[in-house]
Design a protein around this motif. Structure first.
Motif, PDB file in Angstrom:
ATOM      1  N   CYS A  20     -37.996  95.742  36.521  1.00  0.00           N
ATOM      2  CA  CYS A  20     -39.429  95.600  36.768  1.00  0.00           C
ATOM      3  C   CYS A  20     -39.639  94.623  37.927  1.00  0.00           C
ATOM      4  O   CYS A  20     -39.059  93.541  37.948  1.00  0.00           O
ATOM      5  N   LYS A  21     -40.468  95.047  38.912  1.00  0.00           N
ATOM      6  CA  LYS A  21     -40.735  94.219  40.083  1.00  0.00           C
ATOM      7  C   LYS A  21     -42.229  93.908  40.188  1.00  0.00           C
ATOM      8  O   LYS A  21     -43.044  94.831  40.150  1.00  0.00           O
ATOM      9  N   ILE A  22     -42.552  92.641  40.326  1.00  0.00           N
ATOM     10  CA  ILE A  22     -43.945  92.218  40.482  1.00  0.00           C
ATOM     11  C   ILE A  22     -44.067  91.398  41.762  1.00  0.00           C
ATOM     12  O   ILE A  22     -43.334  90.427  41.951  1.00  0.00           O
ATOM     13  N   MET A  23     -44.991  91.788  42.622  1.00  0.00           N
ATOM     14  CA  MET A  23     -45.272  91.025  43.834  1.00  0.00           C
ATOM     15  C   MET A  23     -46.517  90.182  43.595  1.00  0.00           C
ATOM     16  O   MET A  23     -47.521  90.683  43.064  1.00  0.00           O
ATOM     17  N   ILE A  24     -46.452  88.902  43.959  1.00  0.00           N
ATOM     18  CA  ILE A  24     -47.566  87.977  43.748  1.00  0.00           C
ATOM     19  C   ILE A  24     -48.003  87.409  45.091  1.00  0.00           C
ATOM     20  O   ILE A  24     -47.167  87.027  45.912  1.00  0.00           O
ATOM     21  N   SER A  25     -49.313  87.346  45.305  1.00  0.00           N
ATOM     22  CA  SER A  25     -49.833  86.786  46.557  1.00  0.00           C
ATOM     23  C   SER A  25     -50.878  85.720  46.272  1.00  0.00           C
ATOM     24  O   SER A  25     -51.908  85.990  45.649  1.00  0.00           O
ATOM     25  N   VAL A  26     -50.604  84.486  46.716  1.00  0.00           N
ATOM     26  CA  VAL A  26     -51.573  83.391  46.642  1.00  0.00           C
ATOM     27  C   VAL A  26     -51.587  82.695  47.998  1.00  0.00           C
ATOM     28  O   VAL A  26     -50.631  82.804  48.772  1.00  0.00           O
ATOM     29  N   GLY A  27     -52.663  81.955  48.285  1.00  0.00           N
ATOM     30  CA  GLY A  27     -52.788  81.356  49.602  1.00  0.00           C
ATOM     31  C   GLY A  27     -53.161  79.893  49.635  1.00  0.00           C
ATOM     32  O   GLY A  27     -53.458  79.356  50.698  1.00  0.00           O
ATOM     33  N   GLU A  28     -53.158  79.225  48.470  1.00  0.00           N
ATOM     34  CA  GLU A  28     -53.508  77.803  48.464  1.00  0.00           C
ATOM     35  C   GLU A  28     -52.922  77.134  47.228  1.00  0.00           C
ATOM     36  O   GLU A  28     -52.403  77.805  46.333  1.00  0.00           O
ATOM     37  N   ALA A  29     -53.026  75.809  47.188  1.00  0.00           N
ATOM     38  CA  ALA A  29     -52.338  75.027  46.155  1.00  0.00           C
ATOM     39  C   ALA A  29     -52.779  75.392  44.738  1.00  0.00           C
ATOM     40  O   ALA A  29     -51.952  75.499  43.828  1.00  0.00           O
ATOM     41  N   SER A  30     -54.078  75.573  44.521  1.00  0.00           N
ATOM     42  CA  SER A  30     -54.534  75.894  43.169  1.00  0.00           C
ATOM     43  C   SER A  30     -54.009  77.256  42.719  1.00  0.00           C
ATOM     44  O   SER A  30     -53.577  77.425  41.576  1.00  0.00           O
ATOM     45  N   GLY A  31     -54.002  78.225  43.628  1.00  0.00           N
ATOM     46  CA  GLY A  31     -53.454  79.539  43.307  1.00  0.00           C
ATOM     47  C   GLY A  31     -51.969  79.480  43.027  1.00  0.00           C
ATOM     48  O   GLY A  31     -51.449  80.231  42.190  1.00  0.00           O
ATOM     49  N   ASP A  32     -51.273  78.573  43.706  1.00  0.00           N
ATOM     50  CA  ASP A  32     -49.845  78.390  43.484  1.00  0.00           C
ATOM     51  C   ASP A  32     -49.569  77.974  42.043  1.00  0.00           C
ATOM     52  O   ASP A  32     -48.636  78.464  41.402  1.00  0.00           O
ATOM     53  N   LEU A  33     -50.393  77.085  41.509  1.00  0.00           N
ATOM     54  CA  LEU A  33     -50.230  76.644  40.119  1.00  0.00           C
ATOM     55  C   LEU A  33     -50.475  77.796  39.151  1.00  0.00           C
ATOM     56  O   LEU A  33     -49.738  77.973  38.178  1.00  0.00           O
ATOM     57  N   HIS A  34     -51.523  78.584  39.411  1.00  0.00           N
ATOM     58  CA  HIS A  34     -51.812  79.731  38.546  1.00  0.00           C
ATOM     59  C   HIS A  34     -50.691  80.769  38.632  1.00  0.00           C
ATOM     60  O   HIS A  34     -50.270  81.330  37.619  1.00  0.00           O
ATOM     61  N   GLY A  35     -50.218  81.015  39.859  1.00  0.00           N
ATOM     62  CA  GLY A  35     -49.133  81.969  40.033  1.00  0.00           C
ATOM     63  C   GLY A  35     -47.867  81.522  39.331  1.00  0.00           C
ATOM     64  O   GLY A  35     -47.158  82.329  38.716  1.00  0.00           O
ATOM     65  N   ALA A  36     -47.587  80.220  39.396  1.00  0.00           N
ATOM     66  CA  ALA A  36     -46.396  79.683  38.738  1.00  0.00           C
ATOM     67  C   ALA A  36     -46.491  79.825  37.223  1.00  0.00           C
ATOM     68  O   ALA A  36     -45.503  80.150  36.550  1.00  0.00           O
ATOM     69  N   SER A  37     -47.672  79.584  36.682  1.00  0.00           N
ATOM     70  CA  SER A  37     -47.862  79.700  35.226  1.00  0.00           C
ATOM     71  C   SER A  37     -47.628  81.131  34.757  1.00  0.00           C
ATOM     72  O   SER A  37     -46.975  81.370  33.736  1.00  0.00           O
ATOM     73  N   ILE A  38     -48.160  82.094  35.502  1.00  0.00           N
ATOM     74  CA  ILE A  38     -47.982  83.499  35.128  1.00  0.00           C
ATOM     75  C   ILE A  38     -46.527  83.907  35.310  1.00  0.00           C
ATOM     76  O   ILE A  38     -45.964  84.636  34.477  1.00  0.00           O
ATOM     77  N   ALA A  39     -45.911  83.435  36.393  1.00  0.00           N
ATOM     78  CA  ALA A  39     -44.504  83.757  36.622  1.00  0.00           C
ATOM     79  C   ALA A  39     -43.637  83.258  35.470  1.00  0.00           C
ATOM     80  O   ALA A  39     -42.755  83.979  34.974  1.00  0.00           O
ATOM     81  N   ALA A  40     -43.881  82.043  35.027  1.00  0.00           N
ATOM     82  CA  ALA A  40     -43.111  81.480  33.917  1.00  0.00           C
ATOM     83  C   ALA A  40     -43.323  82.292  32.644  1.00  0.00           C
ATOM     84  O   ALA A  40     -42.378  82.542  31.884  1.00  0.00           O
ATOM     85  N   GLU A  41     -44.563  82.721  32.428  1.00  0.00           N
ATOM     86  CA  GLU A  41     -44.871  83.515  31.228  1.00  0.00           C
ATOM     87  C   GLU A  41     -44.211  84.892  31.302  1.00  0.00           C
ATOM     88  O   GLU A  41     -43.693  85.400  30.306  1.00  0.00           O
ATOM     89  N   LEU A  42     -44.233  85.501  32.493  1.00  0.00           N
ATOM     90  CA  LEU A  42     -43.594  86.805  32.667  1.00  0.00           C
ATOM     91  C   LEU A  42     -42.099  86.720  32.381  1.00  0.00           C
ATOM     92  O   LEU A  42     -41.514  87.614  31.770  1.00  0.00           O
ATOM     93  N   LYS A  43     -41.476  85.635  32.823  1.00  0.00           N
ATOM     94  CA  LYS A  43     -40.035  85.479  32.602  1.00  0.00           C
ATOM     95  C   LYS A  43     -39.704  85.200  31.131  1.00  0.00           C
ATOM     96  O   LYS A  43     -38.627  85.539  30.658  1.00  0.00           O
ATOM     97  N   LYS A  44     -40.659  84.587  30.425  1.00  0.00           N
ATOM     98  CA  LYS A  44     -40.459  84.402  28.978  1.00  0.00           C
ATOM     99  C   LYS A  44     -40.452  85.752  28.275  1.00  0.00           C
ATOM    100  O   LYS A  44     -39.637  86.016  27.392  1.00  0.00           O
TER     101      LYS A  44
END
Length: 378
Positions: free
Chosen positions: A2-26
């Protein structure tokens, strides 16, 4: 795989993207995550082809000047999309750029989930209909936002606000005081000038000037400045050296710092909501080029600029805009918000009510599950 591409463009989005990425890997440990983000997403296991650190422009005029660079970046990400063929493109905030990227993904037949969609409830309301036609699913973080997109014909779920999952201290207050070498007996004031160089150069000098005035009235105040991952300490220190105020620069554990602070002076943005969730009242400051501000006032049709005030539909915390952003006014509002003042206590009570309006925790998990459902349907 399974491949997921994520696009964010600023610091707050980076935190949200990281949280979802961690959850996806769980949920799915062997999942492949890649795209554009920052330090937090990289640490969460996302393979970054591009770091958004250079995308620190804001405002209509500034963005227009940098359009060629944005188009080149979009084209490079599209080439990666063509090569990797992700099962889902997850776009997080950063509306105009991500909408353009999503159009390319749609042409390639790649399903798109928009998380933290454009603020169509505030301005450019036509974007709600555009997004409804463009993306397969919208995960909305505000109940009033979900209603706007639902009326526009979008497939939308109100997932609750992700900050309820993210904004949590990692230590108790006693430990935090020790960690930051702060005195629990003296007021702590945070300076939060933003995560872009443009915000730093525009707002930090005024914040430091106001700090000098606060110290004249209350010499025991302690000042802390959390350093955003997109800003160098050298840049900050070069500005700090021009002012007669001791400011402690910190890295990481920002929620622990907020949890022991008495008040903050903050650039308008997500950080004001993060502080509000922790019961920390802030003085919100907003300053841009005259033409950008003029255009913005013509387009934005809501009475408040800070998220806590928008959620509560009232001027709960002070907002200072453009010419109002003076050292005198900022210092005065910050002093009013201290715990020792009745006004500060009233604001803290209202902040608790605001937190309850953001819904239930678990937004990050719900978004991660929605991403995987879409990937499986492909």
């Amino acid at each position: 795989m399974c491949k997921i591409m994520i696009s964010v463009g600023e610091a707050s989005g980076d935190l949200h993207g990281a949280s979802i990425a961690a959850e996806l890997k769980k949920i799915k440990p062997n999942i492949k995550l890649f795209g554009m983000g920052g330090k937090a997403m990289r640490e969460a296991g996302v393979e970054l082809s591009h770091d958004f650190a250079d995308l620190d422009v804001m405002g209509f005029v500034e963005v227009i000047k940098n359009l060629p660079r944005f188009f080149r970046l979009r084209d490079e990400l599209v080439e990666i999309m063509k090569k990797e063929r992700p099962d889902v493109l997850l776009i997080i905030d950063y509306a105009d750029f991500n909408m353009r990227l999503a159009k390319c993904a749609k042409q390639l037949g790649i399903p798109i989930l928009s998380y933290i969609p454009p603020s169509a409830w505030a301005w450019r309301k036509g974007r709600a209909k555009s997004m409804a036609k463009l993306v397969n699913k919208i995960a909305s973080i505000f109940p009033f936002e979900a209603e706007v997109y639902r009326k526009a014909g979008a497939d939308v779920n109100f997932v609750g606000h992700p900050l309820l999952d993210i904004v949590k201290p990692s230590m108790n207050k006693e430990e935090a005081y020790q960690f930051f070498a702060a005195s629990p007996d003296e007021p702590i004031i945070l300076l939060l000038p933003g995560s872009r160089k443009q915000e730093i150069t525009s707002l930090l000098p005024i914040m430091l000037e106001s700090a000098e005035k606060i110290l004249q009235e209350n010499p025991s105040c302690q000042f802390f400045l959390p350093v955003a991952s997109t800003i160098s300490r050298e840049m900050l220190q070069s500005i700090l050296n021009s002012y007669k105020v001791k400011v402690h620069l910190t890295s990481g554990n920002i929620y622990d710092l907020m949890n022991i602070a008495d008040t903050a002076i903050a650039a308008s943005g997500t950080v004001t909501l993060e502080a509000a969730i922790l019961g920390l009242p802030v003085v919100v400051v907003y300053k841009m080029s005259a033409i950008t501000y003029f255009i913005g006032r013509l387009l934005v049709k809501i009475p408040h600029i800070s998220l806590p005030n928008i959620v509560m539909e009232e001027r709960m915390i002070p907002e200072l805009l453009q010419d109002e952003v003076t050292a005198e006014k900022v210092a005065k509002e910050a002093m009013r918000l201290l715990k020792t003042n009745p006004y500060g206590q009233t604001v803290r009570t209202k902040l608790q009510l605001m937190k309850e309006k953001l819904g239930l925790s678990g937004a990050v998990r719900r978004v991660a599950e929605e991403v995987l459902i879409m990937a499986n349907k492909k």
